[in-house]
Design a protein around this motif. Structure first.
Motif, PDB file in Angstrom:
ATOM      1  N   HIS A  62       0.847  -1.190   0.000  1.00  0.00           N
ATOM      2  CA  HIS A  62       0.000   0.000   0.000  1.00  0.00           C
ATOM      3  C   HIS A  62       0.882   1.240   0.000  1.00  0.00           C
ATOM      4  O   HIS A  62       1.981   1.236   0.559  1.00  0.00           O
ATOM      5  CB  HIS A  62      -0.901  -0.020   1.239  1.00  0.00           C
ATOM      6  N   THR A  63       0.405   2.302  -0.598  1.00  0.00           N
ATOM      7  CA  THR A  63       1.214   3.505  -0.765  1.00  0.00           C
ATOM      8  C   THR A  63       1.401   4.309   0.513  1.00  0.00           C
ATOM      9  O   THR A  63       2.338   5.092   0.613  1.00  0.00           O
ATOM     10  CB  THR A  63       0.594   4.410  -1.846  1.00  0.00           C
ATOM     11  N   PHE A 112      -1.514  -0.933  -5.815  1.00  0.00           N
ATOM     12  CA  PHE A 112      -2.456   0.005  -5.220  1.00  0.00           C
ATOM     13  C   PHE A 112      -2.358   1.342  -5.944  1.00  0.00           C
ATOM     14  O   PHE A 112      -1.275   1.737  -6.394  1.00  0.00           O
ATOM     15  CB  PHE A 112      -2.120   0.246  -3.740  1.00  0.00           C
ATOM     16  N   SER A 113      -3.474   2.046  -6.043  1.00  0.00           N
ATOM     17  CA  SER A 113      -3.455   3.397  -6.590  1.00  0.00           C
ATOM     18  C   SER A 113      -2.717   4.316  -5.616  1.00  0.00           C
ATOM     19  O   SER A 113      -2.512   3.994  -4.449  1.00  0.00           O
ATOM     20  CB  SER A 113      -4.887   3.908  -6.814  1.00  0.00           C
ATOM     21  N   TRP A 114      -2.334   5.499  -6.099  1.00  0.00           N
ATOM     22  CA  TRP A 114      -1.562   6.412  -5.267  1.00  0.00           C
ATOM     23  C   TRP A 114      -2.297   6.765  -3.974  1.00  0.00           C
ATOM     24  O   TRP A 114      -1.725   6.769  -2.910  1.00  0.00           O
ATOM     25  CB  TRP A 114      -1.207   7.676  -6.042  1.00  0.00           C
ATOM     26  N   GLU A 115      -3.591   7.061  -4.072  1.00  0.00           N
ATOM     27  CA  GLU A 115      -4.339   7.407  -2.856  1.00  0.00           C
ATOM     28  C   GLU A 115      -4.659   6.170  -2.024  1.00  0.00           C
ATOM     29  O   GLU A 115      -5.054   6.274  -0.877  1.00  0.00           O
ATOM     30  CB  GLU A 115      -5.605   8.194  -3.178  1.00  0.00           C
ATOM     31  N   MET A 118      -7.939   2.205  -4.510  1.00  0.00           N
ATOM     32  CA  MET A 118      -8.178   1.318  -5.648  1.00  0.00           C
ATOM     33  C   MET A 118      -6.978   0.394  -5.852  1.00  0.00           C
ATOM     34  O   MET A 118      -5.870   0.688  -5.419  1.00  0.00           O
ATOM     35  CB  MET A 118      -8.416   2.130  -6.925  1.00  0.00           C
ATOM     36  N   MET A 119      -7.250  -0.714  -6.535  1.00  0.00           N
ATOM     37  CA  MET A 119      -6.193  -1.654  -6.866  1.00  0.00           C
ATOM     38  C   MET A 119      -6.363  -2.128  -8.302  1.00  0.00           C
ATOM     39  O   MET A 119      -7.467  -2.451  -8.729  1.00  0.00           O
ATOM     40  CB  MET A 119      -6.242  -2.855  -5.921  1.00  0.00           C
ATOM     41  N   MET A 120      -5.265  -2.128  -9.039  1.00  0.00           N
ATOM     42  CA  MET A 120      -5.266  -2.677 -10.390  1.00  0.00           C
ATOM     43  C   MET A 120      -4.697  -4.085 -10.321  1.00  0.00           C
ATOM     44  O   MET A 120      -3.673  -4.320  -9.685  1.00  0.00           O
ATOM     45  CB  MET A 120      -4.426  -1.829 -11.336  1.00  0.00           C
ATOM     46  N   LEU A 132      -9.815  -3.095 -12.445  1.00  0.00           N
ATOM     47  CA  LEU A 132      -9.677  -2.101 -11.391  1.00  0.00           C
ATOM     48  C   LEU A 132     -10.702  -2.413 -10.310  1.00  0.00           C
ATOM     49  O   LEU A 132     -11.883  -2.603 -10.601  1.00  0.00           O
ATOM     50  CB  LEU A 132      -9.895  -0.700 -11.974  1.00  0.00           C
ATOM     51  N   ASP A 134     -12.173  -1.523  -6.208  1.00  0.00           N
ATOM     52  CA  ASP A 134     -12.220  -0.740  -4.981  1.00  0.00           C
ATOM     53  C   ASP A 134     -12.095  -1.766  -3.853  1.00  0.00           C
ATOM     54  O   ASP A 134     -13.076  -2.389  -3.461  1.00  0.00           O
ATOM     55  CB  ASP A 134     -13.524   0.043  -4.886  1.00  0.00           C
TER      56      ASP A 134
END
Length: 137
Positions: A62-63, A112-115, A118-120, A132, A134
């Motif tokens: 996670h970011t 994980f997306s930057w925020e 979300m996950m790709m 994609l 949530d």
């Protein structure tokens, strides 16, 4: 006879990237088989995340938190379902199981997306599918 394994050693080095992270706790996290290993290299202790039933094929950090996602494939006999497990590094609790019963082939990548909401997911070796999710829903 009872045998207790204190430490697991090994490293899945087939993938060129994103299979080894260092956490804010100072632990290295990597995977071998169906187990994610959190190894504290200064004191030599280990903890193990054992939520998977098949080999872990990818991992994402996670970011913003020490939260990880690990993806497994369908297994040789296709009895297990491909899915992603999102879990906390501090207490090894599973936060979410993504795609179980919906993903059709091996999970080969996740990010994980930057925020972080979300996950790709990349699925399949031959015909790669990108989806994609949530992960918190």
């Amino acid at each position: 006879m009872f045998c207790l394994i204190n430490n697991s050693h090994g490293y899945h080095g087939l993938d060129p990237a994103r299979n080894l992270y260092i956490l804010t706790t100072g632990e290295l996290v990597y995977y071998v088989g169906a187990m994610a290993i959190l190894h504290h290299y200064t004191n030599g202790t280990q903890r193990h995340y054992q939520g998977h039933t098949e080999d872990i094929l990818c991992m994402a950090l996670h970011t913003h938190d020490d939260v990880l996602a690990t993806g497994q494939g369908t297994g040789i006999d296709n009895k297990s379902q491909a899915h992603i497990r999102v879990w906390r590094a501090d207490d090894l609790t599973t936060l979410a199981v993504i795609g179980q019963g919906k993903l059709e082939s091996d999970i080969i990548g996740a990010v994980f997306s930057w925020e972080g909401s979300m996950m790709m997911i990349l699925e399949g070796l031959q015909d790669t599918i990108v989806s994609l999710w949530d992960w918190q829903e």
